[in-house]
Design a protein around this motif. Structure first.
Motif, PDB file in Angstrom:
ATOM      1  N   ASP A  44       0.810  -1.218   0.000  1.00  0.00           N
ATOM      2  CA  ASP A  44       0.000   0.000   0.000  1.00  0.00           C
ATOM      3  C   ASP A  44       0.845   1.271   0.000  1.00  0.00           C
ATOM      4  OD1 ASP A  44      -2.213  -1.612   0.057  1.00  0.00           O
ATOM      5  OD2 ASP A  44      -2.484  -1.476   2.229  1.00  0.00           O
ATOM      6  N   LEU A  45       2.041   1.226   0.568  1.00  0.00           N
ATOM      7  CA  LEU A  45       2.860   2.432   0.662  1.00  0.00           C
ATOM      8  C   LEU A  45       3.803   2.609  -0.516  1.00  0.00           C
ATOM      9  CD1 LEU A  45       3.871   2.576   4.435  1.00  0.00           C
ATOM     10  CD2 LEU A  45       2.029   3.777   3.268  1.00  0.00           C
ATOM     11  N   ALA A  46       4.249   1.533  -1.133  1.00  0.00           N
ATOM     12  CA  ALA A  46       5.347   1.675  -2.093  1.00  0.00           C
ATOM     13  C   ALA A  46       5.059   1.064  -3.460  1.00  0.00           C
ATOM     14  CB  ALA A  46       6.623   1.043  -1.508  1.00  0.00           C
ATOM     15  N   LEU A  47       4.646  -0.180  -3.513  1.00  0.00           N
ATOM     16  CA  LEU A  47       4.685  -0.895  -4.782  1.00  0.00           C
ATOM     17  C   LEU A  47       3.533  -0.542  -5.709  1.00  0.00           C
ATOM     18  CD1 LEU A  47       5.821  -4.458  -3.666  1.00  0.00           C
ATOM     19  CD2 LEU A  47       7.190  -2.560  -4.544  1.00  0.00           C
ATOM     20  N   LEU A  48       2.341  -0.488  -5.196  1.00  0.00           N
ATOM     21  CA  LEU A  48       1.160  -0.328  -6.040  1.00  0.00           C
ATOM     22  C   LEU A  48       0.615   1.083  -5.936  1.00  0.00           C
ATOM     23  CD1 LEU A  48      -0.567  -3.719  -5.236  1.00  0.00           C
ATOM     24  CD2 LEU A  48       0.944  -3.162  -7.125  1.00  0.00           C
ATOM     25  N   PRO A  49      -0.263   1.492  -6.854  1.00  0.00           N
ATOM     26  CA  PRO A  49      -0.893   2.817  -6.729  1.00  0.00           C
ATOM     27  C   PRO A  49      -1.527   2.993  -5.358  1.00  0.00           C
ATOM     28  CG  PRO A  49      -1.400   1.867  -8.864  1.00  0.00           C
ATOM     29  CD  PRO A  49      -0.662   0.814  -8.101  1.00  0.00           C
ATOM     30  N   THR A  50      -1.306   4.130  -4.781  1.00  0.00           N
ATOM     31  CA  THR A  50      -1.600   4.309  -3.359  1.00  0.00           C
ATOM     32  C   THR A  50      -3.060   4.647  -3.114  1.00  0.00           C
ATOM     33  OG1 THR A  50      -0.956   6.610  -3.554  1.00  0.00           O
ATOM     34  CG2 THR A  50       0.736   5.074  -2.878  1.00  0.00           C
ATOM     35  N   TYR A  51      -3.461   4.376  -1.891  1.00  0.00           N
ATOM     36  CA  TYR A  51      -4.765   4.792  -1.400  1.00  0.00           C
ATOM     37  C   TYR A  51      -4.729   6.281  -1.064  1.00  0.00           C
ATOM     38  CZ  TYR A  51      -5.903  -0.170  -0.776  1.00  0.00           C
ATOM     39  OH  TYR A  51      -6.158  -1.492  -0.980  1.00  0.00           O
ATOM     40  N   PRO A  52      -5.855   6.849  -0.617  1.00  0.00           N
ATOM     41  CA  PRO A  52      -5.805   8.239  -0.130  1.00  0.00           C
ATOM     42  C   PRO A  52      -4.817   8.387   1.023  1.00  0.00           C
ATOM     43  CG  PRO A  52      -8.069   7.557  -0.489  1.00  0.00           C
ATOM     44  CD  PRO A  52      -7.235   6.336  -0.693  1.00  0.00           C
ATOM     45  N   SER A  53      -4.310   9.595   1.180  1.00  0.00           N
ATOM     46  CA  SER A  53      -3.257   9.833   2.167  1.00  0.00           C
ATOM     47  C   SER A  53      -3.733   9.510   3.581  1.00  0.00           C
ATOM     48  CB  SER A  53      -2.787  11.284   2.081  1.00  0.00           C
ATOM     49  OG  SER A  53      -2.200  11.535   0.827  1.00  0.00           O
ATOM     50  N   TRP A  54      -4.959   9.875   3.900  1.00  0.00           N
ATOM     51  CA  TRP A  54      -5.449   9.605   5.258  1.00  0.00           C
ATOM     52  C   TRP A  54      -5.546   8.111   5.512  1.00  0.00           C
ATOM     53  CZ3 TRP A  54      -9.738   6.650   5.695  1.00  0.00           C
ATOM     54  CH2 TRP A  54     -10.610   6.590   4.591  1.00  0.00           C
ATOM     55  N   PHE A  55      -5.877   7.328   4.474  1.00  0.00           N
ATOM     56  CA  PHE A  55      -5.993   5.886   4.658  1.00  0.00           C
ATOM     57  C   PHE A  55      -4.625   5.248   4.859  1.00  0.00           C
ATOM     58  CE2 PHE A  55      -6.406   1.509   3.103  1.00  0.00           C
ATOM     59  CZ  PHE A  55      -7.419   1.061   3.930  1.00  0.00           C
ATOM     60  N   LYS A  56      -3.624   5.739   4.155  1.00  0.00           N
ATOM     61  CA  LYS A  56      -2.269   5.218   4.354  1.00  0.00           C
ATOM     62  C   LYS A  56      -1.786   5.496   5.770  1.00  0.00           C
ATOM     63  CE  LYS A  56      -0.161   7.200   0.945  1.00  0.00           C
ATOM     64  NZ  LYS A  56       0.988   7.542   0.097  1.00  0.00           N
ATOM     65  N   ALA A  57      -2.086   6.680   6.288  1.00  0.00           N
ATOM     66  CA  ALA A  57      -1.688   6.999   7.664  1.00  0.00           C
ATOM     67  C   ALA A  57      -2.419   6.099   8.654  1.00  0.00           C
ATOM     68  CB  ALA A  57      -1.980   8.467   7.956  1.00  0.00           C
ATOM     69  N   LEU A  58      -3.711   5.903   8.430  1.00  0.00           N
ATOM     70  CA  LEU A  58      -4.480   5.041   9.319  1.00  0.00           C
ATOM     71  C   LEU A  58      -3.991   3.600   9.248  1.00  0.00           C
ATOM     72  CD1 LEU A  58      -6.920   4.808  11.243  1.00  0.00           C
ATOM     73  CD2 LEU A  58      -8.348   4.421   9.213  1.00  0.00           C
TER      74      LEU A  58
END
Length: 249
Positions: free
Chosen positions: A205-219
């Motif tokens: 989720d953080l590096a390899l594939l297209p990312t989620y929304p920023s708030w979701f990555k933080a959560l």
């Protein structure tokens, strides 16, 4: 004596005449150069660029005039690509933008993770049934994260296309969850597989594939970190406290 005086006057008058002629020629040269510069500037203003015969000379003159003040600039080093931790620090600031249901449900999902090692630490007893329930819950969360990636790649407007890379990586967490349940007889191996599955999902989720929304990555990062230390705490408690079974075979 008169001849000597006459000769001196003659020499003095000739020198004065030459000096006046030189002054006149210098004035004419300065005036003509001024007219040339004025015509060049007028041509540049009208046409947008200097004529070829003056452009080369002006460039050489400008280079020779400024060569003493120029200094070779040091080449700026190329900026390194952003690391995962750099992206993580940036995304943490967007946690306050998360929807309230996502925050409440996400942090509520940590209760089964945290309660298991906390209960065993308070009672100072290793409870295999509680530890197994925690590992099974962790395996279900790992499988859920893979399914979320699959669903994220399905919409047409999604940056993650439903290709072999995205869909295959979505299946990996589910396979690791299934593998963890196969080692239910050994809680240490099952717990380590769940921990690895959580780490792989976070890395996707953080590096390899297209990312989620920023708030979701933080959560996701916060939830994965808490789950990681909760499972690790259960494995540590198994080696410290005595075991006590409430449900017999």
């Amino acid at each position: 004596m008169s001849l000597v005086l006459f000769g001196r006057r003659l020499i003095t008058s000739s020198l004065c005449w030459r000096w006046s002629s030189l002054q006149h020629m210098s004035r004419k040269f300065i005036y003509s150069s001024h007219q040339t510069c004025s015509s060049i500037l007028l041509t540049m203003n009208q046409c947008g660029q200097l004529p070829c015969r003056y452009a080369i000379g002006s460039r050489l003159q400008a280079q020779s005039f400024h060569c003493s003040s120029l200094r070779p600039k040091k080449r700026q080093p190329d900026e390194p690509p952003p690391r995962e931790l750099d992206l993580l620090r940036y995304d943490m600031r967007d946690l306050k933008k998360a929807p309230k249901p996502a925050l409440y449900l996400g942090f509520s999902g940590l209760i089964p993770f945290v309660s298991a090692p906390l209960l065993m630490a308070i009672t100072e007893t290793y409870l295999p049934e509680v530890a197994y329930a925690q590992v099974v819950y962790g395996a279900s969360i790992v499988s859920f994260l893979g399914g979320a990636r699959w669903g994220f790649a399905l919409p047409e407007s999604s940056p993650a296309k439903p290709d072999w890379l995205n869909l295959a990586n979505s299946v990996v967490p589910s396979l690791m969850a299934w593998l963890a349940l196969l080692f239910s007889h050994n809680i240490i191996q099952a717990g380590m597989i769940v921990i690895i599955g959580l780490g792989i999902s976070l890395h996707y989720d953080l590096a390899l594939l297209p990312t989620y929304p920023s708030w979701f990555k933080a959560l996701r990062t916060i939830l994965t970190t808490v789950a990681f230390f909760s499972l690790l705490g259960t494995l540590v408690i198994k080696g410290i406290f005595p075991e006590k079974r409430y449900l017999t075979d």
